[in-house]
Every structure is written in C-alpha cells, then in structure tokens.
Design an enzyme around this catalytic site. Structure first.
Site, PDB file in Angstrom:
ATOM      1  N   ASP A 178      35.823  60.838  13.693  1.00 32.82           N
ATOM      2  CA  ASP A 178      35.199  59.510  12.788  1.00 32.82           C
ATOM      3  C   ASP A 178      34.503  60.133  11.931  1.00 32.82           C
ATOM      4  OD1 ASP A 178      33.681  57.640  11.909  1.00 32.82           O
ATOM      5  OD2 ASP A 178      33.471  56.793  13.983  1.00 32.82           O
ATOM      6  N   TYR A 208      32.544  46.338  -0.189  1.00 32.10           N
ATOM      7  CA  TYR A 208      33.784  47.280  -0.698  1.00 32.10           C
ATOM      8  C   TYR A 208      33.540  47.559  -1.959  1.00 32.10           C
ATOM      9  CZ  TYR A 208      38.581  48.613  -0.850  1.00 32.10           C
ATOM     10  OH  TYR A 208      39.815  49.415  -1.149  1.00 32.10           O
ATOM     11  N   LYS A 258      33.022  51.563  -3.717  1.00 34.27           N
ATOM     12  CA  LYS A 258      34.013  52.199  -4.421  1.00 34.27           C
ATOM     13  C   LYS A 258      33.261  52.314  -5.842  1.00 34.27           C
ATOM     14  CE  LYS A 258      37.529  52.117  -1.598  1.00 34.27           C
ATOM     15  NZ  LYS A 258      38.153  53.404  -0.936  1.00 34.27           N
TER      16      LYS A 258
HETATM   17  P1  NAD Z   1      44.815  51.406   5.898  1.00 33.68           P
HETATM   18  O1  NAD Z   1      44.184  50.758   6.696  1.00 33.68           O
HETATM   19  O2  NAD Z   1      46.313  51.678   6.408  1.00 33.68           O
HETATM   20  O3  NAD Z   1      44.445  53.023   6.057  1.00 33.68           O
HETATM   21  C1  NAD Z   1      43.003  53.328   6.187  1.00 33.68           C
HETATM   22  C2  NAD Z   1      42.844  54.450   7.320  1.00 33.68           C
HETATM   23  O4  NAD Z   1      41.534  54.877   7.363  1.00 33.68           O
HETATM   24  C3  NAD Z   1      43.483  54.125   8.600  1.00 33.68           C
HETATM   25  O5  NAD Z   1      44.418  55.012   8.919  1.00 33.68           O
HETATM   26  C4  NAD Z   1      42.188  54.074   9.517  1.00 33.68           C
HETATM   27  O6  NAD Z   1      42.471  54.739  10.773  1.00 33.68           O
HETATM   28  C5  NAD Z   1      41.344  55.044   8.749  1.00 33.68           C
HETATM   29  N1  NAD Z   1      40.021  55.187   9.025  1.00 33.68           N
HETATM   30  C6  NAD Z   1      39.262  53.974   9.302  1.00 33.68           C
HETATM   31  N2  NAD Z   1      37.866  54.330   9.783  1.00 33.68           N
HETATM   32  C7  NAD Z   1      37.754  55.659   9.872  1.00 33.68           C
HETATM   33  C8  NAD Z   1      36.774  56.370  10.114  1.00 33.68           C
HETATM   34  N3  NAD Z   1      35.601  55.912  10.590  1.00 33.68           N
HETATM   35  N4  NAD Z   1      37.423  57.599  10.190  1.00 33.68           N
HETATM   36  C9  NAD Z   1      38.463  58.383   9.690  1.00 33.68           C
HETATM   37  N5  NAD Z   1      39.376  57.520   9.795  1.00 33.68           N
HETATM   38  C10 NAD Z   1      39.202  56.121   9.443  1.00 33.68           C
HETATM   39  O7  NAD Z   1      44.655  50.978   4.663  1.00 33.68           O
HETATM   40  P2  NAD Z   1      44.939  51.841   3.169  1.00 33.68           P
HETATM   41  O8  NAD Z   1      45.531  50.857   2.283  1.00 33.68           O
HETATM   42  O9  NAD Z   1      46.090  52.785   3.407  1.00 33.68           O
HETATM   43  O10 NAD Z   1      43.713  52.362   2.673  1.00 33.68           O
HETATM   44  C11 NAD Z   1      43.333  53.956   2.235  1.00 33.68           C
HETATM   45  C12 NAD Z   1      42.706  53.995   1.327  1.00 33.68           C
HETATM   46  O11 NAD Z   1      43.007  53.355   0.341  1.00 33.68           O
HETATM   47  C13 NAD Z   1      41.212  53.316   1.635  1.00 33.68           C
HETATM   48  O12 NAD Z   1      39.949  54.061   1.189  1.00 33.68           O
HETATM   49  C14 NAD Z   1      41.384  51.932   0.780  1.00 33.68           C
HETATM   50  O13 NAD Z   1      40.019  51.541   0.438  1.00 33.68           O
HETATM   51  C15 NAD Z   1      41.925  52.351  -0.609  1.00 33.68           C
HETATM   52  N6  NAD Z   1      42.884  51.214  -1.287  1.00 33.68           N
HETATM   53  C16 NAD Z   1      43.779  50.432  -0.694  1.00 33.68           C
HETATM   54  C17 NAD Z   1      44.155  49.608  -1.486  1.00 33.68           C
HETATM   55  C18 NAD Z   1      45.238  48.783  -0.815  1.00 33.68           C
HETATM   56  O14 NAD Z   1      45.734  47.657  -1.578  1.00 33.68           O
HETATM   57  N7  NAD Z   1      46.043  49.159   0.235  1.00 33.68           N
HETATM   58  C19 NAD Z   1      44.001  49.361  -2.707  1.00 33.68           C
HETATM   59  C20 NAD Z   1      43.018  50.292  -3.201  1.00 33.68           C
HETATM   60  C21 NAD Z   1      42.182  51.370  -2.611  1.00 33.68           C
END
Ligand code: NAD
Length: 291
Positions: free
Chosen positions: A96, A189, A193
């Site tokens: 974590d 959020y 960021k």
């Molecule tokens: P997602 O929910 O599929 O992935 C997030 C991952 O973070 C998950 O696998 C989860 O298990 C992991 N996670 C959560 N808490 C955690 C912790 N305490 N320790 C370790 N791992 C942890 O969503 P995603 O979209 O793939 O997100 C990945 C990154 O991309 C994030 O930082 C998110 O802010 C960023 N992001 C996503 C989008 C979008 O539209 N999907 C846009 C911009 C940025």
C-alpha cells in the site's frame, strides 16, 4: 519503439487500468517489470496483468529478434539483451503506497528478485466525488491526498535514495489534466495532481545533475475502472463531446507515451509533463467560433 531491454521497472497500482497498460508496454519493450498492487483482493487482477505482460514480453522479444541485423548476436547493439527473456520479466509485489514500511519492503523485495530498479512509475491513484467542496470530509480529503500525493512522494523518496547509490534512473508520475484544469466536486483530486506537478518539477531540478530524470504524463479521460461514468453510454457521450478529438483515450495510448518518456529517446527531458488528452487542455470551448 524505444528499447528498454535490461531495465528494471516498478509500476505502482498496476493491477488495473493505466498501470496495467504501462506494465504490459514496458515488458513488451524488454524491461523486467515489478507489478505492484495494494491489497489481497487485487491479487487476481495483478496476476492477469502479469499474464498479459509475459505475453507482451514474448511478442516484443520476437520482434526485436526479427529486427536484429543478420550476423549480430543477441545482446549486441539494439538486439535482444539481458532481462528480455520472457521467463523472468515480471514479479508481483503487494504494498500500500500510503504505508512507509510497506514501500520500503517493496523496494527491498523488487531489488532482490529483479535487480536495481531503473524506472519508477508512480501510477497508484484514487478519486472521490463529493456533493460539493464545502461538504468534503477531512477523512475523504486525506484519503485521496494520502495515495495520490503522499504515496507519490514516498515512493519517489525511496527510489531516489537507491538511485543515488546506483547509476541514476527515471521517475514517471502519472498525473492528470487536473494538474492544470480545476475540478469542482473533486477538490482533493485536483489538489493532489497540482501537487504531483510540484513533485515532478522540484525533484527534477534537485536531481538533474545526479543522473535522475523526473517526468510526468497527464492523461485526459481514459477508459479505466476509475471512471464510474463509463458504464453509462449517455454520460460517456457527454464527456466525449467536451474533448476536441471527440473520444476518450485507451490506456494503451497513455502507456506508449509513458514508455517513450522513460526511455533513452527522452534522455534530455526532465521536469516536463506530457499531456495526452485529445486536446482537452486546449480550451476546448474555442474549437468552434463563438459567433
Ligand atoms: P484504476 O482505478 O484502474 O487504477 C488505480 C490503481 O491504483 C488501481 O490498480 C488500484 O489498486 C491502485 N491503488 C489504489 N490505492 C492504492 C494504494 N494505496 N497503494 C497501491 N496502489 C493503489 O484507474 P486508472 O485510471 O488506471 O488510474 C491510474 C492513474 O491514472 C491514477 O493516478 C489516476 O489519477 C490517473 N489518471 C486516470 C485518468 C482516467 O481517466 N482514467 C485520467 C487522468 C489520470
């Protein structure tokens, strides 16, 4: 395609979404990849990432082999190099990113099973929607900052401590268009960021002369489990109507840019955030004339 043969990469939050896609892409390019996941309930997803990454590693190795100049031997020049054998590319590591002791143990585990980490992908992230910012609880606010900002810092700190003793390395932070675009109802959020941008730029400056690059990618709306509206076709259409390219991103599109940024093709780049957002940060309302 940037070659990452022989590199060791750790991807946080790699059991799903963008983290999974990045792990797969790095493996395809020859890196040995450690797949982080936070909780036991995520283990199965992490296993699936490993399965896909191993298949991609095999595909990538075959491609590099075909492209190898005839007469050269594997390991020479751009040819297949150490670490690109599909058998040993990937390991799973539970931690974590909000817990310091677990992060330390993760780096130790990856270091001993895969070798010195050259590439850290700070991808783990969460978001919590609030009815309004003035109704946001301190608990929710802290929870988002804990993973997205503090987790990014803690992993970067651990990585840099090791990279200073090794021959440098590269950190890629997965940020968001919301390091630039304010986001009502998701104050924590956006704060996290905007903070990631500060981490990227400050660390890049501080360690630029010691062989450590720090870069970021800022995705726009991307098809991953973090987006609850994806299950609602109408809501997805509304989101897409605001994007100049009129579609959301696939995680693989983000992963390819991430792989480029951590490769030697981007070796003179540090402190920069690459926006992969279909034009979302270009003041989309100006796409058509107003009158
Ligand atoms: P997602 O929910 O599929 O992935 C997030 C991952 O973070 C998950 O696998 C989860 O298990 C992991 N996670 C959560 N808490 C955690 C912790 N305490 N320790 C370790 N791992 C942890 O969503 P995603 O979209 O793939 O997100 C990945 C990154 O991309 C994030 O930082 C998110 O802010 C960023 N992001 C996503 C989008 C979008 O539209 N999907 C846009 C911009 C940025």
């Amino acid at each position: 395609m940037s070659d990452l043969s022989g590199r060791v990469a750790l991807v946080t939050g790699a059991s799903t979404g963008i983290g999974r896609a990045i792990a797969i892409e790095l493996a395809r390019r020859g890196a040995r990849v450690a797949i982080n996941y936070p909780f036991e309930r995520e283990r199965e997803n992490a296993e699936e990432t490993r399965r896909l990454a191993l298949a991609a590693a095999a595909e990538g190795a075959a491609l590099r082999e075909r492209q190898r100049p005839s007469g050269s031997v594997p390991g020479e020049g751009s040819a297949v190099a150490v670490g690109s054998e599909p058998g040993d590319v990937c390991s799973l590591v539970r931690a974590d990113v909000t817990r310091e002791a677990e992060i330390e143990a993760m780096f130790e585990q990856v270091g001993s099973s895969c070798g010195t980490i050259d590439i850290l992908i700070n991808n783990a992230g969460i978001q919590i929607e609030e009815p309004a910012s003035h109704e946001t609880t301190a608990e929710h606010f802290d929870a988002v900052l804990d993973v997205n900002l503090r987790g990014t810092f803690l992993c970067a700190r651990e990585f840099i401590t090791q990279a200073l003793d090794a021959s440098g390395g590269v950190i890629l932070n997965v940020s968001s268009v919301h390091q630039k675009i304010p986001r009502p109802h998701y104050l924590s959020y956006a704060v996290s960021k905007y903070g990631v941008q500060a981490i990227t730029e400050t660390l890049a400056l501080e360690y630029a002369d010691r062989g450590i690059r720090v870069v970021a990618i800022a995705p726009g709306a991307t098809r991953t489990p973090i987006q609850s509206w994806l299950h609602d076709e109408k809501a997805t259409q509304v989101v897409e109507s605001h994007i100049p390219m009129k579609r959301i991103a696939e995680p693989e599109e983000i992963a390819r840019m991430a792989a480029f940024l951590v490769s030697d093709d981007a070796r003179y780049v540090t402190g920069q955030t690459l926006f992969a957002d279909g034009g979302l940060t270009l003041y989309a309302d100006f796409q058509e004339p107003w009158s």
